[in-house]
Design a protein around this motif. Structure first.
Motif, PDB file in Angstrom:
ATOM      1  N   LYS A 251     -42.511 -21.757  53.817  1.00 40.37           N
ATOM      2  CA  LYS A 251     -43.496 -20.782  53.392  1.00 40.37           C
ATOM      3  C   LYS A 251     -44.821 -20.941  54.142  1.00 40.37           C
ATOM      4  O   LYS A 251     -45.332 -22.048  54.302  1.00 40.37           O
ATOM      5  N   VAL A 252     -45.370 -19.825  54.559  1.00 39.68           N
ATOM      6  CA  VAL A 252     -46.629 -19.813  55.306  1.00 39.68           C
ATOM      7  C   VAL A 252     -47.779 -20.288  54.423  1.00 39.68           C
ATOM      8  O   VAL A 252     -48.620 -21.085  54.840  1.00 39.68           O
ATOM      9  N   GLY A 253     -47.830 -19.785  53.193  1.00 42.59           N
ATOM     10  CA  GLY A 253     -48.937 -20.117  52.294  1.00 42.59           C
ATOM     11  C   GLY A 253     -49.015 -21.596  51.989  1.00 42.59           C
ATOM     12  O   GLY A 253     -50.098 -22.192  52.003  1.00 42.59           O
ATOM     13  N   GLU A 254     -47.866 -22.224  51.710  1.00 40.67           N
ATOM     14  CA  GLU A 254     -47.868 -23.648  51.399  1.00 40.67           C
ATOM     15  C   GLU A 254     -48.304 -24.466  52.606  1.00 40.67           C
ATOM     16  O   GLU A 254     -49.072 -25.421  52.480  1.00 40.67           O
ATOM     17  N   ALA A 255     -47.813 -24.109  53.779  1.00 38.50           N
ATOM     18  CA  ALA A 255     -48.203 -24.829  54.991  1.00 38.50           C
ATOM     19  C   ALA A 255     -49.702 -24.707  55.238  1.00 38.50           C
ATOM     20  O   ALA A 255     -50.370 -25.679  55.606  1.00 38.50           O
ATOM     21  N   ALA A 256     -50.250 -23.503  55.006  1.00 38.46           N
ATOM     22  CA  ALA A 256     -51.679 -23.270  55.217  1.00 38.46           C
ATOM     23  C   ALA A 256     -52.517 -24.116  54.278  1.00 38.46           C
ATOM     24  O   ALA A 256     -53.552 -24.677  54.670  1.00 38.46           O
ATOM     25  N   VAL A 257     -52.092 -24.223  53.021  1.00 41.24           N
ATOM     26  CA  VAL A 257     -52.839 -25.017  52.047  1.00 41.24           C
ATOM     27  C   VAL A 257     -52.762 -26.507  52.374  1.00 41.24           C
ATOM     28  O   VAL A 257     -53.774 -27.208  52.364  1.00 41.24           O
ATOM     29  N   LEU A 258     -51.567 -26.985  52.687  1.00 45.15           N
ATOM     30  CA  LEU A 258     -51.404 -28.405  52.978  1.00 45.15           C
ATOM     31  C   LEU A 258     -52.190 -28.810  54.219  1.00 45.15           C
ATOM     32  O   LEU A 258     -52.718 -29.926  54.295  1.00 45.15           O
ATOM     33  N   ARG A 259     -52.296 -27.909  55.175  1.00 47.82           N
ATOM     34  CA  ARG A 259     -53.066 -28.236  56.383  1.00 47.82           C
ATOM     35  C   ARG A 259     -54.531 -28.488  56.056  1.00 47.82           C
ATOM     36  O   ARG A 259     -55.213 -29.231  56.769  1.00 47.82           O
ATOM     37  N   GLU A 260     -55.021 -27.890  54.981  1.00 47.26           N
ATOM     38  CA  GLU A 260     -56.448 -28.030  54.693  1.00 47.26           C
ATOM     39  C   GLU A 260     -56.826 -29.385  54.110  1.00 47.26           C
ATOM     40  O   GLU A 260     -57.990 -29.629  53.816  1.00 47.26           O
ATOM     41  N   LEU A 291     -55.571 -33.940  45.700  1.00 49.16           N
ATOM     42  CA  LEU A 291     -54.889 -33.607  44.446  1.00 49.16           C
ATOM     43  C   LEU A 291     -54.454 -32.150  44.435  1.00 49.16           C
ATOM     44  O   LEU A 291     -53.335 -31.823  44.002  1.00 49.16           O
ATOM     45  N   GLY A 292     -55.317 -31.266  44.921  1.00 50.31           N
ATOM     46  CA  GLY A 292     -54.977 -29.850  44.980  1.00 50.31           C
ATOM     47  C   GLY A 292     -53.758 -29.607  45.842  1.00 50.31           C
ATOM     48  O   GLY A 292     -52.872 -28.816  45.479  1.00 50.31           O
ATOM     49  N   ALA A 293     -53.685 -30.281  46.980  1.00 51.56           N
ATOM     50  CA  ALA A 293     -52.527 -30.123  47.867  1.00 51.56           C
ATOM     51  C   ALA A 293     -51.250 -30.616  47.197  1.00 51.56           C
ATOM     52  O   ALA A 293     -50.189 -30.006  47.326  1.00 51.56           O
ATOM     53  N   VAL A 294     -51.362 -31.723  46.464  1.00 50.62           N
ATOM     54  CA  VAL A 294     -50.195 -32.260  45.749  1.00 50.62           C
ATOM     55  C   VAL A 294     -49.734 -31.283  44.672  1.00 50.62           C
ATOM     56  O   VAL A 294     -48.532 -31.040  44.504  1.00 50.62           O
ATOM     57  N   ILE A 295     -50.673 -30.689  43.949  1.00 48.19           N
ATOM     58  CA  ILE A 295     -50.326 -29.719  42.904  1.00 48.19           C
ATOM     59  C   ILE A 295     -49.605 -28.515  43.507  1.00 48.19           C
ATOM     60  O   ILE A 295     -48.619 -28.012  42.949  1.00 48.19           O
ATOM     61  N   VAL A 296     -50.089 -28.042  44.660  1.00 44.04           N
ATOM     62  CA  VAL A 296     -49.442 -26.908  45.321  1.00 44.04           C
ATOM     63  C   VAL A 296     -48.004 -27.260  45.677  1.00 44.04           C
ATOM     64  O   VAL A 296     -47.077 -26.454  45.479  1.00 44.04           O
ATOM     65  N   GLU A 297     -47.805 -28.467  46.208  1.00 44.15           N
ATOM     66  CA  GLU A 297     -46.461 -28.876  46.625  1.00 44.15           C
ATOM     67  C   GLU A 297     -45.545 -29.041  45.408  1.00 44.15           C
ATOM     68  O   GLU A 297     -44.417 -28.545  45.394  1.00 44.15           O
ATOM     69  N   VAL A 298     -46.019 -29.738  44.383  1.00 45.97           N
ATOM     70  CA  VAL A 298     -45.197 -29.973  43.187  1.00 45.97           C
ATOM     71  C   VAL A 298     -44.929 -28.668  42.452  1.00 45.97           C
ATOM     72  O   VAL A 298     -43.826 -28.400  41.975  1.00 45.97           O
ATOM     73  N   GLY A 299     -45.944 -27.803  42.407  1.00 47.50           N
ATOM     74  CA  GLY A 299     -45.812 -26.533  41.697  1.00 47.50           C
ATOM     75  C   GLY A 299     -44.837 -25.575  42.338  1.00 47.50           C
ATOM     76  O   GLY A 299     -44.389 -24.609  41.708  1.00 47.50           O
ATOM     77  N   GLY A 300     -44.478 -25.829  43.608  1.00 44.16           N
ATOM     78  CA  GLY A 300     -43.543 -24.956  44.293  1.00 44.16           C
ATOM     79  C   GLY A 300     -42.106 -25.351  44.082  1.00 44.16           C
ATOM     80  O   GLY A 300     -41.185 -24.670  44.545  1.00 44.16           O
TER      81      GLY A 300
END
Length: 300
Positions: A251-260, A291-300
Motif C-alpha cells: 500500500k502506498v499510504g502505509e509506505a508513505a507514513v512509515l517513511r516519515e 509510536l504513530g508509525a507502529v500504530i499504522v502498521e499494527v492497525g493495518g
C-alpha cells in the motif's frame, strides 16, 4: 530478482519487504537531507548529488534494464516536472531555515496528503486505528517543529518564508509519492522505471548549481563538493529506490507514513552530526512519531 519482486506483489512477503524498505528509506532520507543541508550551499549540494546519480543511472537505463514502453514517456515527463518543483522548493526552504525546523514540517505535511492521494488514486482505505496512528505521528512531527521553533536561535528573520516553503515542499512530497507509485506500477519491470527516472531526474539541478557556483564570489572547492555528491547519489538510489519499490509491493499510504519516521532519524543526525541541541522533550516527541508509525502498521 525482478521476477521474484513481481511475484510477491500484494502478498504477505511483499508486505513485510515493503515495511523493511520503507523504514530503510526513512533512515536514508534523513541522511540525504542532512547532506543537502550540511556544510555546502543546499543548491550546490543538490546539483552535485543529482548530477552524480544521473550519470550513474545512465548506463543502467540505456544498456541494462528493458527500455520503457511507449506509454511511459509522458509519465517520465510528469515525474520530471513534479520532482523539479519539489527540489526547488526544498532548496529554498533549506536556504532560509534551520534543518530541524524545516525538515519536520516537510515530512509532516507529506504523509497526510499522500494517504489522501492513495485513497483517491489507488482506492486504499485506512482503518480507524490507522488514522489514529497518522494523527499520533503528525502530532509528534509538528510538535517537534513547534519545539524547535520555540528554542530556535538562528535564522529567525527568515522563518516565515522557510516554513511556507517547507509546507509547499511537503505537498509536493505527497504528490511525487503517489505519482511515482503510479509510474512504477505502470511498467512491467520496476527497475526500468527506477533507472530511467534517476537518469532524467539528474538533468536540471546540476545546471542550476553550475550557474550559482559561477556567480559566487568565493565558491567552495570542487573536490569535497563532488565527493558529497557521489555519496549522496548512492544514498539517493537506495532511499528513493526503496520507497518506490515499497509502493509497488504494498500500500502506498502505509509506505508513505512509515517513511516519515525519517524525522526521528533526522533529529538524531541533527544532534549527533550537526551538533544541534536535543533534550528530553524532543526525545518524547520522536517517540510519539515512532509510536504513530507502529500504530499504522499494527492497525493495518
Amino acid at each position: 530478482m525482478t521476477d521474484w519482486l513481481i511475484s510477491i506483489e500484494g502478498t504477505e512477503a511483499g508486505h513485510q519487504l515493503a515495511l523493511i524498505l520503507a523504514v530503510l528509506a526513512a533512515f536514508l532520507h534523513a541522511v540525504f537531507g542532512a547532506l543537502q543541508k550540511g556544510r555546502h550551499d543546499p543548491w550546490l549540494s543538490r546539483g552535485a548529488i543529482d548530477g552524480a546519480y544521473g550519470l550513474m543511472a545512465a548506463p543502467f537505463a540505456l544498456f541494462v534494464v528493458p527500455w520503457p514502453e511507449p506509454h511511459m514517456w509522458p509519465i517520465f515527463a510528469g515525474a520530471f516536472a513534479i520532482h523539479t518543483v519539489y527540489k526547488l522548493l526544498q532548496a529554498y526552504a533549506y536556504t532560509r531555515g534551520a534543518y530541524t525546523v524545516v525538515y519536520p514540517v516537510v515530512r509532516g505535511t507529506g504523509p497526510l496528503f499522500a494517504v489522501i492521494g492513495a485513497w483517491l488514486i489507488f482506492g486504499e482505505v485506512f482503518t480507524l486505528t490507522q488514522w489514529l496512528g497518522v494523527a499520533t505521528l503528525l502530532a509528534g512531527i509538528f510538535g517537534l517543529a513547534v519545539y524547535n521553533y520555540i528554542y530556535l536561535i538562528t535564522a529567525r528573520d527568515t522563518l516565515i518564508s522557510a516554513l511556507s516553503f517547507a509546507f509547499a515542499t511537503g505537498l509536493f512530497v505527497a504528490l511525487y509519492t503517489t505519482y511515482d507509485a503510479y509510474g512504477i506500477r505502470a511498467t512491467a519491470n520496476p527497475f526500468t522505471f527506477l533507472a530511467w527516472f534517476f537518469m532524467f531526474d539528474g538533468a536540471i539541478m546540476p545546471v542550476i548549481a553550475t550557474l550559482r557556483y559561477r556567480a559566487m564570489t568565493a565558491p567552495p572547492e570542487l573536490a569535497p563538493l563532488l565527493t558529497r555528491g557521489t555519496i549522496g547519489a548512492v544514498i539517493a538510489f537506495f532511499s528513493f529506490g526503496s520507497i518506490m519499490l515499497a509502493t509497488r509491493l504494498d500500500k502506498v499510504g502505509e509506505a508513505a507514513v512509515l517513511r516519515e519516521t525519517s524525522t526521528v532519524f533526522a533529529a538524531l543526525i541533527g544532534w549527533l552530526v550537526l551538533k544541534e541541541t536535543v533534550g528530553p522533550r524532543r526525545i518524547a516527541l520522536m517517540a510519539l512519531i515512532a509510536l504513530g508509525a507502529v500504530i499504522v502498521e499494527v492497525g493495518g
